[in-house]
Design an enzyme around this catalytic site. Sequence first.
Site, PDB file in Angstrom:
ATOM      1  N   LYS A 110       0.831  -0.869   0.167  1.00  0.00           N
ATOM      2  CA  LYS A 110      -0.176   0.148  -0.345  1.00  0.00           C
ATOM      3  C   LYS A 110       0.844   1.090  -0.012  1.00  0.00           C
ATOM      4  CE  LYS A 110      -4.454  -2.169   1.279  1.00  0.00           C
ATOM      5  NZ  LYS A 110      -5.134  -2.543   2.771  1.00  0.00           N
ATOM      6  N   LYS A 189      -3.087  -6.115  -8.684  1.00  0.00           N
ATOM      7  CA  LYS A 189      -4.575  -7.491  -8.143  1.00  0.00           C
ATOM      8  C   LYS A 189      -5.747  -6.324  -7.858  1.00  0.00           C
ATOM      9  CE  LYS A 189      -5.582  -7.047  -3.124  1.00  0.00           C
ATOM     10  NZ  LYS A 189      -6.789  -7.643  -2.260  1.00  0.00           N
ATOM     11  N   LYS A 192     -10.732  -2.584  -4.021  1.00  0.00           N
ATOM     12  CA  LYS A 192     -11.627  -1.384  -3.500  1.00  0.00           C
ATOM     13  C   LYS A 192     -10.067   0.066  -3.838  1.00  0.00           C
ATOM     14  CE  LYS A 192     -14.260  -4.550  -1.240  1.00  0.00           C
ATOM     15  NZ  LYS A 192     -13.688  -4.536   0.083  1.00  0.00           N
TER      16      LYS A 192
HETATM   17  P1  ADP Z   1     -10.269  -5.006  -1.152  1.00  0.00           P
HETATM   18  O1  ADP Z   1      -8.233  -5.719  -1.475  1.00  0.00           O
HETATM   19  O2  ADP Z   1     -10.731  -4.833  -2.945  1.00  0.00           O
HETATM   20  O3  ADP Z   1     -10.563  -4.235  -0.677  1.00  0.00           O
HETATM   21  P2  ADP Z   1     -10.781  -6.348   1.009  1.00  0.00           P
HETATM   22  O4  ADP Z   1      -9.842  -6.637   1.872  1.00  0.00           O
HETATM   23  O5  ADP Z   1     -12.025  -6.279   1.840  1.00  0.00           O
HETATM   24  O6  ADP Z   1     -10.642  -6.459  -0.450  1.00  0.00           O
HETATM   25  O7  ADP Z   1     -11.425  -8.559   0.872  1.00  0.00           O
HETATM   26  C1  ADP Z   1     -11.642  -9.288   0.629  1.00  0.00           C
HETATM   27  C2  ADP Z   1     -11.630 -10.681   0.842  1.00  0.00           C
HETATM   28  O8  ADP Z   1     -11.324 -10.703  -0.893  1.00  0.00           O
HETATM   29  C3  ADP Z   1     -10.309 -10.767   1.359  1.00  0.00           C
HETATM   30  O9  ADP Z   1     -10.116 -11.681   1.436  1.00  0.00           O
HETATM   31  C4  ADP Z   1      -9.404 -10.911   0.165  1.00  0.00           C
HETATM   32  O10 ADP Z   1      -8.909 -11.740   0.260  1.00  0.00           O
HETATM   33  C5  ADP Z   1     -10.733 -11.299  -1.047  1.00  0.00           C
HETATM   34  N1  ADP Z   1      -9.754 -10.268  -2.294  1.00  0.00           N
HETATM   35  C6  ADP Z   1      -9.740  -8.948  -2.239  1.00  0.00           C
HETATM   36  N2  ADP Z   1      -9.230  -8.975  -3.533  1.00  0.00           N
HETATM   37  C7  ADP Z   1      -9.026 -10.127  -4.284  1.00  0.00           C
HETATM   38  C8  ADP Z   1      -8.797 -10.506  -5.563  1.00  0.00           C
HETATM   39  N3  ADP Z   1      -8.046  -9.643  -6.516  1.00  0.00           N
HETATM   40  N4  ADP Z   1      -8.218 -11.547  -5.605  1.00  0.00           N
HETATM   41  C9  ADP Z   1      -8.794 -12.599  -4.752  1.00  0.00           C
HETATM   42  N5  ADP Z   1      -9.038 -12.263  -3.671  1.00  0.00           N
HETATM   43  C10 ADP Z   1      -9.301 -10.913  -3.331  1.00  0.00           C
END
Ligand code: ADP
Length: 321
Positions: A110, A189, A192
Amino acid sequence: MRVLSGIQPSGALHLGNYLAMMEPMISYMDRSQLFVFIVNMHAMTSVADGEKLAQGTLEAASDFLALGLDPNRSIFWVQSDVPEVVELAWILTCITPMGLLERCHSYKDKIAKGISPNHGLFAYPVLMAADILLYQANTVPVGKDQKQHIEVTRDIAIKFNAIYGETFVIPEGEINDQVATVPGVDGQKMSKSYGNTIEIFLDEKNLKKRVMSIKTDSTPVDQPKDPEGCNLFQVYRHFAPKDRVEEVKRLYIDGGASYGVIKKELFEILWDLFRGPRLEKQKLVNDRGYIKSVLANGAAKARQIAMPTIEDVRWKVGMKY
Ligand code: ADP
Ligand code: TRP
């Protein structure tokens, strides 16, 4: 067996969230005691807008319910509605070595992306450990990017148990290797926080636009291409029927794969797949009262389960006298 996972309400939920966490969690509903929660305090590390966070929390809740999470067969709540988790996070913070957190990829990534780090972002894995340990979870289904956070949780739990005596279940992460990390429209990746997502509940026009915007190279249709290195294929392969995925993979390797045709097909598959949940979500949008009552019930149940653990911890660390 207790299965637990959380999701941040920092923006609309996307295909990566769906594949790695929402779908596997929903599929656990009949097989175990299921704990699903919206981690609004974690989202504060990146969202400093109260209205947006509150709105995102209700949105994430309605997304989960629309996708089929049954609150009668799970415990579904908002993280901050069980404030004991913050108390536990502080207690765990005091036994967490700095080095353990300094090594965390998610924090380093990040920062590398230009996100200005606050202390919350640094301490994020400790709050996540508290989330998991407070409920004595056995299994934590997450995406690959969270693997290290689960390892940190295990390290903290082992250390606490060693200092104060047997207290916490040591949880296992559950990562579907087939899903790994779903790429976003720009090839990084899907997240959000990177503005590169394909959201589950987009309307028809915007979903099409988003899918069509997936970055591909300029190799001509008839030339061979590498399916493994292609963002589009890496999303497509999760949603198209298996035999069609094999067919398209051959077209990549032998030549003949048209990005435009595959994108259109992917759009249609996604549009179809989420038709039912979309209708469900439209109903929920007009029923905030229902969503709030589901979350309040869930928080009451979660808190009841958390109580014996936090009481035990309070005695062990000397907060009770
Ligand atoms: P973001 O990175 O979009 O904010 P979160 O941190 O809320 O997502 O993640 C929620 C769940 O979704 C977690 O278990 C995370 O590992 C999974 N996740 C988020 N982005 C991905 C991705 N691009 N591929 C696979 N799993 C993901
Ligand atoms: N850090 C997780 C993510 O970004 C979200 C999360 C917070 C979580 N607490 C958790 C996941 C506890 C599983 C268990 O995806």
